[in-house]
Design an enzyme around this catalytic site. Structure first.
Site, PDB file in Angstrom:
ATOM      1  N   GLU A   1     -48.382  11.291 -47.947  1.00 41.34           N
ATOM      2  CA  GLU A   1     -47.755   9.974 -48.054  1.00 41.34           C
ATOM      3  C   GLU A   1     -46.310  10.057 -47.556  1.00 41.34           C
ATOM      4  O   GLU A   1     -45.577  11.007 -47.833  1.00 41.34           O
ATOM      5  CB  GLU A   1     -47.767   9.514 -49.518  1.00 41.34           C
TER       6      GLU A   1
ATOM      7  N   LYS B   1     -51.448   0.324 -48.883  1.00 38.93           N
ATOM      8  CA  LYS B   1     -51.551   0.695 -50.294  1.00 38.93           C
ATOM      9  C   LYS B   1     -51.792  -0.545 -51.149  1.00 38.93           C
ATOM     10  O   LYS B   1     -51.017  -1.504 -51.116  1.00 38.93           O
ATOM     11  CB  LYS B   1     -50.263   1.402 -50.715  1.00 38.93           C
TER      12      LYS B   1
ATOM     13  N   CYS C   1     -52.138   7.388 -52.874  1.00 39.74           N
ATOM     14  CA  CYS C   1     -51.422   7.767 -54.076  1.00 39.74           C
ATOM     15  C   CYS C   1     -51.856   7.000 -55.325  1.00 39.74           C
ATOM     16  O   CYS C   1     -52.891   7.295 -55.906  1.00 39.74           O
ATOM     17  CB  CYS C   1     -49.912   7.643 -53.840  1.00 39.74           C
TER      18      CYS C   1
END
Length: 311
Positions: free
Chosen positions: A54, A140, A182
């Site tokens: 990331e 995301k 994440c």
């Protein structure tokens, strides 16, 4: 009731997957060059799927997202709009690998011509084919907004906007995998939908920290694997105690029985694991969750309206 037909394998042939755990500094050009070098090293191991962390092209933090953000749409962007897009495409093409390009901050202007409308920023992952073609874009979905008293407070939503699509990607030689970023790993619904739609692996570039990392990083990788009986890869930045955000590291690959196949420490490293479809089928035959679910008692979250990118 058990199925009377034998499901076709979700992973058509074994494949090596590499997680590249690297550190990134303030110089974007240097970060891209460093990533290119490490992708070459990963490909030299025989890995055909390579994953970057990331925010691999910049420091991680809300203060950094706007200044490092790149314009990705309309696609393909120009070199000046997105040097990272072109660098990732070249890394994939030059090494003949599927490249899951970690994530980069993305700048997006509204299609509406309104000078007063502020641009949006996203945390975005780009996946490229071995010929350098863009296969999918994942923004995301779940933003990292947490507050653990005395430990850490972080609010991505102060700067970033959330994506709204689950990302599933077909790799013709191997099968289908899912990419998320994440904090997305904490939400099992995404993983469940991906698994029931035929993925052999869940891939999460992520930057857990020194509070959440030791608590949940490995646990979440194992949980998503055992829930869904497939492979899970978590790829972290290397830890830099001189940076403003201290990543946990410990990139790892977990098998369908939740066994950790490989795990890095906190420094720069490349971890490689071979994914084998037989291990997925062995897990699903030995503990036949797919045939034992009670959709008469609870709904199947993979059915109905699901926004999907990449197919």
């Amino acid at each position: 009731m058990a199925s009377s037909t034998t499901p076709s394998p979700v992973l058509k042939q074994p494949v090596k997957l590499a997680c590249v755990q690297l550190a990134s500094g303030p110089d974007k050009t240097a970060n891209l060059q460093h990533a290119a070098s490490k992708v070459r090293d990963a490909a030299s191991t025989g890995a055909k799927i390579v994953v970057l962390p990331e925010c691999f092209n910049s420091p991680y933090g809300t203060d950094h997202f706007p200044s490092y953000a790149e314009t990705l749409l309309p696609s393909p962007p120009s070199q000046s709009q997105s040097p990272s897009f072109h660098a990732l495409s070249a890394m994939a093409r030059e090494n003949a690998v599927y490249l899951i390009g970690g994530s980069i901050p993305e700048l997006h202007h509204s299609e509406e011509e309104d000078d007063n409308k502020k641009p949006s920023y996203y945390n975005t992952s780009l996946t490229f084919s071995p010929t350098g073609e863009l296969l999918a874009t994942h923004r995301k979905i779940h933003l990292f907004d947490i507050s653990i008293p005395g430990k850490i407070t972080f609010r991505e939503s102060d700067v970033l906007s959330p994506g709204n699509k689950l990302t599933l990607i077909d790799l013709p030689e191997y099968g289908r995998l899912a990419v998320a970023i994440c904090y997305d790993v904490r939400f099992p619904e995404l993983a469940t939908v991906a698994a029931r739609r035929g993925c052999f692996a869940l891939v999460y570039p992520g930057a857990f920290n020194l509070t959440t990392g030791p608590l949940h990083w490995k646990l979440l990788g194992q949980a998503r694997a055992v829930d869904n009986q497939l492979y899970v890869a978590l790829c972290s930045p290397a830890r830099d105690m001189g940076a403003g955000y201290h990543a946990w590291g410990h990139s790892l690959v977990v098998d369908p029985m939740a066994q950790v196949l490989v795990e890095a420490e906190e420094k720069e490293a490349i971890v490689v694991a071979e994914l084998d479809g037989d291990r997925i089928e062995e897990a699903r035959k030995g503990i036949p969750l797919r045939d034992q679910r009670r959709f008469d008692v609870y709904p199947d979250v993979s059915q109905g309206k699901v926004n999907v990118e990449g197919l």
